[in-house]
Write an enzyme that holds these catalytic residues in place. Sequence first.
Site, PDB file in Angstrom:
ATOM      1  N   GLY A  53       0.807  -1.225   0.000  1.00 40.64           N
ATOM      2  CA  GLY A  53       0.000   0.000   0.000  1.00 40.64           C
ATOM      3  C   GLY A  53       0.833   1.263   0.000  1.00 40.64           C
ATOM      4  CB  THR A  65       4.434  -0.087   6.206  1.00 39.49           C
ATOM      5  OG1 THR A  65       3.125  -0.307   6.767  1.00 39.49           O
ATOM      6  CG2 THR A  65       5.447  -0.394   7.294  1.00 39.49           C
ATOM      7  CG  ASP A  81      -0.151  -1.070   8.665  1.00 36.45           C
ATOM      8  OD1 ASP A  81      -1.016  -0.226   8.950  1.00 36.45           O
ATOM      9  OD2 ASP A  81      -0.333  -1.983   7.842  1.00 36.45           O
ATOM     10  CG  MET A 126      -6.102   2.200   7.581  1.00 33.78           C
ATOM     11  SD  MET A 126      -5.146   2.497   6.064  1.00 33.78           S
ATOM     12  CE  MET A 126      -6.476   2.769   4.869  1.00 33.78           C
ATOM     13  CD  GLU A 153      -7.819  -1.805   9.199  1.00 31.18           C
ATOM     14  OE1 GLU A 153      -8.825  -1.857   8.491  1.00 31.18           O
ATOM     15  OE2 GLU A 153      -6.666  -1.692   8.722  1.00 31.18           O
TER      16      GLU A 153
END
Lengths: 408, 408
Positions: free
Chosen positions: A13, A141, A143, A187, A244
């Site tokens: 992503g 990322t 994340d 996220m 999430e």
Amino acid sequence: MKKRNCLLGQSGGPTAVINSSYRGILDQVKNSPDLDRIYAMRFGLQGLLEGKFFDITDKSKLELELLENTPSTIIGTSRYKISHYNKHEEDYIKFFDFLEEHEIGYVFYVGGNDSMDTVAKLGSYAREKGIDVSIMGIPKTIDNDMVITDHCPGFGSAAKYIATSVMEIARDSRVYDLKNVHIIETMGRGSGWLAASSILAANEKLYAPDFIYLPEVVFDVDDFYKDIENKMKDQKAITVVVSEGIRDKNGNYVYAGKTTAHDKFGHKRLGGVADTLKPIIKNNLCKRVKAIKFDVMQRAAAHCASGRDIEEAYQVGAEAVKAALEGETGKMTAIKRISNDPYQAEIIRVEAEKVANHVKLVPDEWINEKGNGVTEEFIDYVLPLIQGEIDIKTENSLPVFSKLETGV
Amino acid sequence: MKKRNCLLGQSGGPTAVINSSYRGILDQVKNSPDLDRIYAMRFGLQGLLEGKFFDITDKSKLELELLENTPSTIIGTSRYKISHYNKHEEDYIKFFDFLEEHEIGYVFYVGGNDSMDTVAKLGSYAREKGIDVSIMGIPKTIDNDMVITDHCPGFGSAAKYIATSVMEIARDSRVYDLKNVHIIETMGRGSGWLAASSILAANEKLYAPDFIYLPEVVFDVDDFYKDIENKMKDQKAITVVVSEGIRDKNGNYVYAGKTTAHDKFGHKRLGGVADTLKPIIKNNLCKRVKAIKFDVMQRAAAHCASGRDIEEAYQVGAEAVKAALEGETGKMTAIKRISNDPYQAEIIRVEAEKVANHVKLVPDEWINEKGNGVTEEFIDYVLPLIQGEIDIKTENSLPVFSKLETGV
């Protein structure tokens, strides 16, 4: 010595600062007398294997500068995972044939955990076959879940967007003299770094997020309900941030509607986790409940990026080129934090294989005892990563983005 | 002449720049030798009638300056509507008793269409009873649906946030080599100004929103489906912006799930309009569909506000004080556009009654023939309203907001 060419690619992503890593790579390639053309995979490895690529060597100086503040990824990406070459060599043959045909000696591959698996595999195949090619990985990322590197380019900007927006939403939620709950979803399927970074909204001492729920902690809907019920005795507006990827004690994602939370309260899946939790509060405790999703904005909001993140993204790109020229292969550039105050970091090189397919979680000691918030240590970790203003080029007060992938 | 006091209040939803209007009022009051204390209704007229108010005269200079970039409303609001005094005089008696008790001669009431009804009613009651009080209205609403005024403070900032975010999302949607549709939902129950302003994302010539659906046009789900189906023949990624208030030919809101759209496709209500439209595309045309809601961020994102909007919000506030001191009452300050290039505007005064309870729609001639987009004329209208950078005070790279409503 004959000049050799380079290949740039990405998988996974997008973030707000990947294009800054490309810029670091491109600048460094242009400054290296031994390097010539630089090709880009169009839509990642999958695109390349389908014959999609383009030459970005001669793009204008302006377009290269615009990369710094252009979100997403200008060359495109894919989620294609290559198998081990013992099982399926075809992709490898195709890939290295392409390199040979285009006289490519250096490959720069930007990505997360899965992508480093690709870097490790391609590097190991080249070594085994005696192909003289350097394969280097560059981390990215939002994340922030890659091991060894202190943090991941892309995360700081997402954290800044989340903290800023939570501050603004908390203000918005306090305008009426009415009880209300805002459940904000970030996220983070496997780790809670993004949700946790909302704690920075407490920079404004007045309106912190009241609770933060991370995937690192088993989610118990009764505890969640009690948290809010108790807090509501003291204040009318409550702000909750939830990742999430939170799961119940059986390991089921809460958003997927399989958790006992729903059996008990009689609700079914609605979409995201905020939408799933909303009726639990709305039907039992307080009528005014908002479920808010930051969605792709948290990874695309270049207008709210972290200056330091842009800079570090550039560095991990540029340093990967230097490493390749020094003969490294199968490695990834990573960030090593040296000090917090003043913030200092250096770029190191690590074996891509050691990063591949691991996940770094928010450490237990940075999560509070009740499992509904984070500690001061987490703030010390994340605060330096959102620092630094950006200098975004605008036209009519709107950002101007690079069009590198077009004919410019 | 004995100094007289002022009262400040708001009703209706917040915007990113209401606090700038308060600042305009406060600065002007401080500069007026005939004016003394300034009280604020806490949580609007409803709060005041319940005895909630506070004195904001002596807040620090810093706190006043911070108002410029603080989103939402620092004094709070309500949605309370007063009845006509022939029907229910009690509120009026209470209100004017409060004014008398606190020696208040000037009331400044910030709000939208409904609020101007309150200004008109209070002004007319005062006149009828011979009470020497000036009641002045100050416009605000992100919906931009107030008549007579060229535009409404709050709208420009929301438009800038929407345009910027649509640009970023459009980038994000184009990273994979896969067909996908992004359906982005803006606020706007009765009018389409906010959704329409997403056209500014076409500032970046490359990735415009492909279709915009407004409440001014009857929504036909078959046309919507065909629009996307046809566009997908030419391009993989499609960006749609839709106003939450679109209705079908029977006048039913699409989001409410009563429209024939759902009977036909067999889907039921899911939440917002984007969530409602998503399965229509997902189940029939293209698997990758995202429903994105800008939610309260579009009215709270002070970090992405329009400099001109902040300035004009200030002016409508300051000019209301001047008007009141000149003996005006029952009026609203409004913005009259003089020219577009260079942009010039002046603040005028209009009867609050003429604004009250009307709704200004996007004119037919600014909507394209197919009813799925807007014209160049709309761009000419909205572009000047998002201009101007902001100078936001930060600490640790996060905004610092005013805490005027606390004990600062």
